[in-house]
Each structure stands twice: as C-alpha cells, then as structure tokens.
Design an enzyme around this catalytic site. Structure first.
Site, PDB file in Angstrom:
ATOM      1  N   GLU A 121     -11.537 -13.514  -8.603  1.00 23.09           N
ATOM      2  CA  GLU A 121     -10.167 -12.683  -8.700  1.00 23.09           C
ATOM      3  C   GLU A 121      -9.000 -13.613  -9.350  1.00 23.09           C
ATOM      4  O   GLU A 121      -9.350 -15.097  -9.102  1.00 23.09           O
ATOM      5  CB  GLU A 121      -9.890 -12.072  -7.424  1.00 23.09           C
ATOM      6  CG  GLU A 121     -10.747 -11.381  -7.255  1.00 23.09           C
ATOM      7  CD  GLU A 121      -9.880 -10.516  -5.881  1.00 23.09           C
ATOM      8  OE1 GLU A 121      -9.051 -11.052  -4.987  1.00 23.09           O
ATOM      9  OE2 GLU A 121     -10.531 -10.147  -4.423  1.00 23.09           O
ATOM     10  N   GLU A 145      -0.963  -0.470  -6.442  1.00 21.77           N
ATOM     11  CA  GLU A 145      -1.802  -0.535  -4.989  1.00 21.77           C
ATOM     12  C   GLU A 145      -0.671   0.120  -3.836  1.00 21.77           C
ATOM     13  O   GLU A 145      -0.235  -1.161  -3.211  1.00 21.77           O
ATOM     14  CB  GLU A 145      -2.912  -0.862  -4.404  1.00 21.77           C
ATOM     15  CG  GLU A 145      -3.268  -0.909  -5.396  1.00 21.77           C
ATOM     16  CD  GLU A 145      -4.493  -1.529  -5.135  1.00 21.77           C
ATOM     17  OE1 GLU A 145      -5.573  -1.674  -4.429  1.00 21.77           O
ATOM     18  OE2 GLU A 145      -5.083  -3.153  -5.667  1.00 21.77           O
ATOM     19  N   LYS A 163      -0.497  -1.393   0.705  1.00 23.52           N
ATOM     20  CA  LYS A 163      -1.683  -2.698   0.397  1.00 23.52           C
ATOM     21  C   LYS A 163       0.022  -2.977   1.225  1.00 23.52           C
ATOM     22  O   LYS A 163       1.042  -2.827   1.645  1.00 23.52           O
ATOM     23  CB  LYS A 163      -1.860  -2.896  -0.443  1.00 23.52           C
ATOM     24  CG  LYS A 163      -3.176  -2.907  -1.400  1.00 23.52           C
ATOM     25  CD  LYS A 163      -3.081  -4.021  -2.767  1.00 23.52           C
ATOM     26  CE  LYS A 163      -3.886  -4.949  -1.640  1.00 23.52           C
ATOM     27  NZ  LYS A 163      -4.186  -6.438  -2.424  1.00 23.52           N
ATOM     28  N   GLU A 177       2.139  -8.290  -2.502  1.00 25.85           N
ATOM     29  CA  GLU A 177       0.831  -7.920  -2.647  1.00 25.85           C
ATOM     30  C   GLU A 177       0.275  -6.057  -3.104  1.00 25.85           C
ATOM     31  O   GLU A 177      -0.250  -5.597  -3.779  1.00 25.85           O
ATOM     32  CB  GLU A 177       0.468  -7.556  -0.717  1.00 25.85           C
ATOM     33  CG  GLU A 177       0.503  -8.411  -0.582  1.00 25.85           C
ATOM     34  CD  GLU A 177      -1.119  -9.079  -0.869  1.00 25.85           C
ATOM     35  OE1 GLU A 177      -1.827  -8.683  -0.955  1.00 25.85           O
ATOM     36  OE2 GLU A 177      -1.170 -10.169  -1.784  1.00 25.85           O
TER      37      GLU A 177
END
Length: 471
Positions: free
Chosen positions: A262, A316, A319, A325
C-alpha cells in the site's frame, strides 16, 4: 535554430528506451462504500486503464468471479478476525482454502494471500497468531497441490523502531524474536516476499518543518543525505523503503524481497491534515508510477525492480476516521478519474498532449541562472518550462515536436525575433513548451513531453522574453 518535424512516437521511444528496469504497478481495490460499481464493471475499468494487478481485502466471491479469465492478477486476504482460528488448527485453513481459493483458482489468477493486514497495530493483540496462521495457510495450499500462490502479510512502517537515517533502519525490539525472525524465515523458505505499507504522506504531514513537500512528492529537490551510508536520497518513499531493507539486512535476511502493498496520497483532508490535496495526490502517484516503471530499484537494492500497489482504486464513503480516509481513491464511484495518473508503459508513452492517463513530471524548483530568473506571479497562473536535467537529445526531440506537430508558436524564438536571446536550447525549449501548454488551455498532462518539462507557478524570464499565459 533549425526545427525538424518528428513524430510523437520517436519522442516517446526515447523516453522508454532510457529506462534500466521495469517495475510493477498494482492498485488496492477496497470496498468500504455503498456506492461502488458492480465488480464486472470494475474489471472493465481496470482493463481500460491497463491495471493488471490488484489487491483486495477479503475473498469476495463476486469480485473473484468477475476477475475470472481477465488475466488480472489478484492478491486476496484472510482478515484479521480469522487469524486466531487460522493459527489454532490447520483444519480451519484447509476449509478456508477449499471455500475461498479452489472455486476460483486458476481461472482467476490469485497471486498471493495476505494473511491479516497490519496485524501489529491491531487493537485486539493478535500478533502472536500471525506466523502460525501463515504456516497453516501455506500448508493448506500445499495439501491441495497449489504452488503458485505466495503467502505473506502486510505490515505498517511503524514496525520499524528507526527509519532515519535509512541505513540505521531496524525493527522494533519487541517484534524481532517473537514474530519478525520467524516470519522472515518463513518467507525465505517459501520464496515469498515481505509486504510493507509505506505512506510518505503521514511522515510529511507530521514533520512539515523538516520534510520538504518536493521530497515527499518525488519532485526535483536537493535530496537528503544519509551521513552513515553517504547516499543522497531524492525521495522520502525511497528513503523509507531502504530503511526496511536496512532492517532486513540487520537481521541477515538480505535476500528477502519487498513488495509495497500500500502507498498513496489523499486528494482531500481535514484542515489539520497538511498536504492532503488533489494536486499533491496527482503528483505523488504520477511521479511514483513514473519512478516504478522507468527507474531501477532503490539505492540499497538497485537490481530489485519496484513492485508497488497504489491505495486505492475508489474513494470509499463509508470509511471512518479523518476526511483523508475517504479520499485516497484514483477514481470516483462513477468511474471518473479523480485526477490523471498513468498505470503502464503505454500510458507513459502517450502523455504528450493527452488529457487523460497523465504522468506528472518531476517538478524542479527554478533557480536563477545567467540566462533566466523568476518573478512573482499572480495567484492561479502557471507556466511550462524545460527540465534541463533530461539531457540535450531529449530536450531537442521534445522541442522539435512542440514546434512541429505540436503546433506551438515558435516564431518568437527564431533568429532576430523577440525571444531568440538567450540562444540556448533550454531557453528556446521552455518558450516552445509553454506555448504548447497555454494553447492546450493548461490541461493536465500538456506540460510533460516525456519528462522534459514541468509546471511552475512563477513566470520564467529568459533575458527580456516574457512568456504568455494564454492565447
């Protein structure tokens, strides 16, 4: 100065053939959201953008079925919640492999299984279960005659006790004997690799007084010298990765390879999340992709091509945590790009004049010279100038393209005209690149020329020549 009309192809071949090694780019496909496209549509999106490697955080059947026959490789995950059961009994992992791997393998190309994710920082204290679980998963694969799937586990950079300077990199003492040595021994014996989650954004946001944004975004900068090794690092990403290699070397695991499982940069954040911005995200990811696909390994492992998984495919919306985030995505849920980043050598070769699939060039800071200086600009204005570090041939090829096929207005740099002096390749190329850039309405990617140009926010001046900001 004579200008020869050349094709874009020649310019781009010059860019690509200058590389010494080719790394691999993948993308993390997280799904903590309620508005994402169906996995079958996602597979088409991946193909359209030349994304051939992905990593997911479970073994979702709809995703694995959609990937069947796509030739896209996938790393799947056994979640942290199942680590204790996986460590306790191989019958659990036997059943898990039968249910989650065998129905899809090999028509879906499962490249690796990530056993857990950042286990050391999980609040449920599951570290002691990690290596036994990895061994049981591997044994269950072997029991089913599967030898092509690697077993590893992504760990956070916080597993290091020291990461600066890079050569002093070491793992935390409380992790070394209980888990790091056994895990590295397992990876070594099975021919697998260590997965590391590496986020320069976090280090930069917490240390803006000592870490420059250029260094964090892989832009041109003076570098940071490791006084112990003598190596001058040009990016925080490479410095952090070499700290991991140094930590491996300290434990005598020099031959264990590392995959960056990541890395990413948020396009939006809260007011206290310094550096979280769309332009920074585009530059970090774009410059990193260029570095991976065209560059070699790191200074400590120059012969190991980089393997990097960007985080993440989509924003997203479910999250938790700070705004950042929910804003690491390369794409919005409607499948439109948040910003332009290339994912393949072909994309890098098509950067000139393209408004999509853009590689962001390294952005050196202009410095005064005998034939150029910088003045203060108005807010929002940008210009395109030549990157003298790429060499005369690449500059000349790019200049020929801009003045020929590119349609830049190069009359002012002809002999006797207003911008002919200073009569240098870099000055003439800067004028031509900027003309092209402005004619393209300063579109993202129109100031690149295979790495021969970059955008500045201060008006460059070469002699008495003033660069236009529009046509």
């Amino acid at each position: 100065m004579a200008y020869t009309l050349i094709t874009t192809l020649l310019l781009l071949i010059s860019t690509i053939t200058s590389s010494t090694a080719t790394g691999t780019i993948g993308v993390n496909y997280g799904r903590i959201a309620n508005n994402l496209p169906d996995p079958t549509k996602v597979v088409q999106l991946l193909k359209q953008n030349s994304i051939n490697h992905i990593k997911i955080f479970d073994t979702d059947s709809t995703v694995l079925k959609a990937l069947s026959g796509s030739k896209i490789t996938v790393t799947v995950c056994l979640p942290n919640e199942q680590l204790k059961s996986a460590a306790a009994d191989q019958t659990f992992t036997d059943s898990w492999v039968i249910s989650n791997i065998l129905p899809y393998h090999p028509s879906t190309i499962i490249e690796a299984i990530a056993v857990g994710n950042e286990v050391f920082v999980d609040p449920n204290n599951i570290t002691n279960f990690l290596v036994p679980a990895m061994k049981n998963v591997y044994a269950s694969l072997t029991k089913n005659n599967i030898t092509t799937i690697s077993v590893s586990s992504p760990i956070a950079l916080s597993a290091l006790a020291t990461s600066y300077p890079s050569s002093a990199g070491t793992f935390k003492p409380d992790l070394i004997e209980p888990v790091m040595k056994p895990m590295l021994s397992f990876l070594q014996k099975t021919g697998s690799y260590l997965m590391m989650n590496v986020y320069p954004f976090f280090a930069y946001a917490a240390n803006t007084d000592t870490i420059s944004l250029d260094y964090a975004l892989l832009r041109e900068n003076n570098g940071v010298k490791d006084t112990k090794s003598g190596i001058t690092y040009k990016s925080l990403f490479e410095a952090q990765l070499d700290a991991v290699y140094a930590a491996l070397n300290a434990l005598q695991f020099n031959d264990v390879k590392v995959v960056v499982s990541e890395t990413g940069w948020p396009s939006k954040g809260d007011s206290n999340e310094i550096g979280a911005a769309e332009d920074n995200a585009e530059q970090y990811n774009g410059n990193l992709v260029r570095r991976v696909l065209i560059g070699s390994g790191t200074p400590l492992r120059p012969n190991d091509p980089l393997v990097v998984y960007l985080f993440a495919l989509f924003n997203e919306n479910q999250k938790t945590g700070p705004t950042s985030e929910r804003n690491y995505g390369l794409f919005y849920p409607n499948e439109q790009k948040v910003y332009n980043v290339p994912f393949s050598m072909k994309d890098l070769a098509n950067v000139n004049g393209s408004k999509t699939d853009v590689a962001v060039a390294p952005t050196p800071s202009p410095s005064p010279s005998s034939d150029g200086d910088v003045t203060v600009s108005k807010v929002g204005e940008t210009w395109c100038v030549a990157n003298g570090n790429v060499g005369e041939k690449k500059l000349q090829d790019a200049l020929d393209y801009a003045c020929g096929e590119g349609g830049a207005d190069c009359r002012p740099i002809q002999s006797g005209d207003t911008c002919y002096n200073p009569n240098t390749l870099e000055a003439h190329a800067s004028y031509a690149f900027n003309s092209y850039y402005q004619k393209q309405a300063r579109a993202s990617g129109s100031c690149d020329f295979g790495g021969a140009a970059y955008v500045v926010s201060q008006p460059p001046r070469y002699g008495s020549c003033k660069f236009p900001t529009g046509y």
